[in-house]
Design an enzyme around this catalytic site. Structure first.
Site, PDB file in Angstrom:
ATOM      1  N   GLU A 168      41.822  42.723  45.222  1.00 22.69           N
ATOM      2  CA  GLU A 168      40.710  42.342  47.061  1.00 22.69           C
ATOM      3  C   GLU A 168      40.270  41.265  45.735  1.00 22.69           C
ATOM      4  O   GLU A 168      39.539  41.183  45.178  1.00 22.69           O
ATOM      5  CB  GLU A 168      39.606  43.290  47.344  1.00 22.69           C
ATOM      6  N   CYS A 169      39.642  40.377  46.583  1.00 24.09           N
ATOM      7  CA  CYS A 169      38.948  38.616  46.477  1.00 24.09           C
ATOM      8  C   CYS A 169      38.958  38.167  45.141  1.00 24.09           C
ATOM      9  O   CYS A 169      39.554  37.741  44.690  1.00 24.09           O
ATOM     10  CB  CYS A 169      37.758  39.495  46.678  1.00 24.09           C
ATOM     11  N   GLY A 170      38.317  39.245  43.788  1.00 20.93           N
ATOM     12  CA  GLY A 170      37.930  38.057  42.425  1.00 20.93           C
ATOM     13  C   GLY A 170      39.468  38.577  41.549  1.00 20.93           C
ATOM     14  O   GLY A 170      40.407  37.823  40.821  1.00 20.93           O
ATOM     15  N   GLY A 199      44.165  39.625  48.347  1.00 24.62           N
ATOM     16  CA  GLY A 199      43.641  38.661  49.022  1.00 24.62           C
ATOM     17  C   GLY A 199      41.763  38.561  49.427  1.00 24.62           C
ATOM     18  O   GLY A 199      41.486  40.209  49.213  1.00 24.62           O
TER      19      GLY A 199
END
Length: 457
Positions: free
Chosen positions: A327-329, A425
């Site tokens: 996720e993200c980072g 993502g």
């Protein structure tokens, strides 16, 4: 279950500081406050945990659903003397003109009384107009106010003013305290673990709040009936995935996770092994899958860029079919490179081609509904997930696994990238709101476990 919400007139009014002060004062009195945070925030909960020594859980109506929120609040709040919920943004601020998922809606859905934090800085009689606006805007559970930035000598003046004009009770105040200010950066407050003097700040806040807040009055206000909660029935039932082991990231760069995500995995029988992508030389040997949480890889890009051993471990795991969810980072770290705010390019793990580049503004910010365009680790084609995005970087390569519909109605975009058993993502999800997605991921992990232990293709 006793409970109270500390909400505010808007971001920056002092909600977090006031909440920390109340939590600290309760602890000094020998009470057991249980902290909660309205909305998807990852940073404020760590401050509440530092104050109380207890886990702070999020209450998010979009990510968790109403039943999930009620279950979390009742189940964990019942373990203490009072549940203390910090609001999000301004009291009525949410999605769209109805304010969906706002602190106001959360208080209504959970029958939680509200204390409104109001800054008195630069105000006289106008303070009454401001408070009256919040009281009359729509039906609410505002039971009183807490004054921020209020000099000791002015506290009685404001108390009398609000009572005489509005019959509104003031439950206390905090004076101007420049030495209590919490530093911020591009995604919000600096993380609790990075503030060297945080314990001293907490001690001073607690000592001040013991004198300036009406603790007995607030505890009396907080007395409420228990919330009715239906038993949980879903694919993550206890022991459903006994025998599986997951490697989950945890260090200063990859630490944005919901505590309840971990708890739900553990309740399902999964053993969790924490590892530091910044420092570990390899993934845990027992891992049947990997979760890379979000965080601040951009602030630790140099350190991660030098951990080439971890880069190789992640690429090898992906090549061998180990399920990896990022996720993200965590997604940023799987790119070939990361370009910092200053334009410096740092090598990353290289599981996906392309670069993640920091930008001055938030990208695709806010709640969204993800609809799968193809089968993946979390969903079958056509299935949907509630999610939230909060990031400054953009990927140089297109995303095509999900169609993301912004809840605000402001647009759509494509989200996530995938390989054989990797899904990554920017959006974050909460497993309390999508247990079936977590179960699907664990099913892939179970398949991989059989392959590596029994040599199955």
């Amino acid at each position: 279950m006793n409970r109270v919400m500390i909400a505010g007139t808007g971001s920056g009014c002092g909600k977090t500081t006031m909440t920390m002060a109340f939590l600290a004062a309760c602890s000094r009195r020998g009470l057991r406050p249980v902290p909660f945070k309205c909305g998807p925030d990852y940073i404020d909960p760590r401050f509440h945990e530092t104050v109380t020594g207890r886990t702070c859980r999020n209450l998010d109506l979009w990510l968790m659903g109403e039943e999930g929120v009620r279950r979390t609040l009742q189940t964990h709040g019942a373990a203490g003397d009072v549940s203390v919920v910090e609001g999000v943004m301004g009291y009525y601020d949410g999605v769209g003109p109805e304010g969906f998922a706002s602190a106001h809606e959360l208080s209504q859905k959970t029958a939680t009384p509200v204390l409104l934090v109001v800054s008195v800085r630069g105000k006289g009689l106008s303070l009454c107009a401001q408070v009256q606006g919040f009281l009359r805007f729509q039906p609410n559970l505002i039971a009183g106010v807490l004054l921020n930035h209020c000099p000791k000598g002015m506290a009685q003046y404001y108390r009398d003013l609000l009572w005489q004009r509005l019959k509104v009770q003031v439950y206390g105040y905090l004076p101007p305290t420049p030495d209590h200010t919490l530093p911020s950066r591009h995604l919000g407050l600096v993380q609790a673990g990075e503030i060297e003097a945080l314990q001293q700040i907490i001690e001073r806040l607690g000592a001040t709040a013991e004198e300036t807040l009406d603790l007995e009055g607030i505890m009396a206000l907080a007395q409420r009936e228990d919330l009715p909660v239906a038993p949980r029935v879903d694919a993550l039932h206890p022991g459903a995935f006994q025998g599986l082991t997951l490697a989950v990231s945890k260090d200063e760069a990859f630490c944005f996770y919901y505590e309840e995500n971990l708890e739900l995995l553990q309740e399902a029988g999964v053993e969790l092994i924490e590892f530091s992508p910044l420092r570990a030389r390899a993934l845990p040997k027992a891992a049947d899958g990997v979760i890379l949480w979000g965080g601040y890889p951009e602030l630790h890009a140099e350190a991660f860029s030098k951990n080439e051993s971890m880069h190789r471990a992640l690429k090898e795991a992906a090549k061998n079919g180990m399920p990896i969810y990022a996720e993200c980072g965590g997604y940023m770290a799987l790119h070939e490179s990361l370009v910092s705010f200053e334009g410096q390019r740092w090598p990353m793990a290289g599981v996906f081609p392309g670069e993640a580049k920091m930008t001055p503004r938030l990208q695709n910010f806010g709640y969204c509904q993800l609809t799968a365009r193809a089968d993946n680790l979390l969903c079958r084609t056509g299935e949907s997930l509630a999610a939230h995005s909060f990031h400054h970087s953009v990927s140089s390569e297109p995303s095509d696994v999900f169609e993301a519909h912004k809840l605000s109605g402001s647009g759509e975009y494509r989200s996530h990238r995938a390989t054989r058993r990797v899904l990554a993502g920017y959006p974050h999800v909460h497993f309390a709101g999508c247990p079936q997605a977590a179960a699907r991921f664990l099913t892939y992990c179970r398949t991989y476990h059989k392959e590596r232990t029994h040599g199955l293709d």
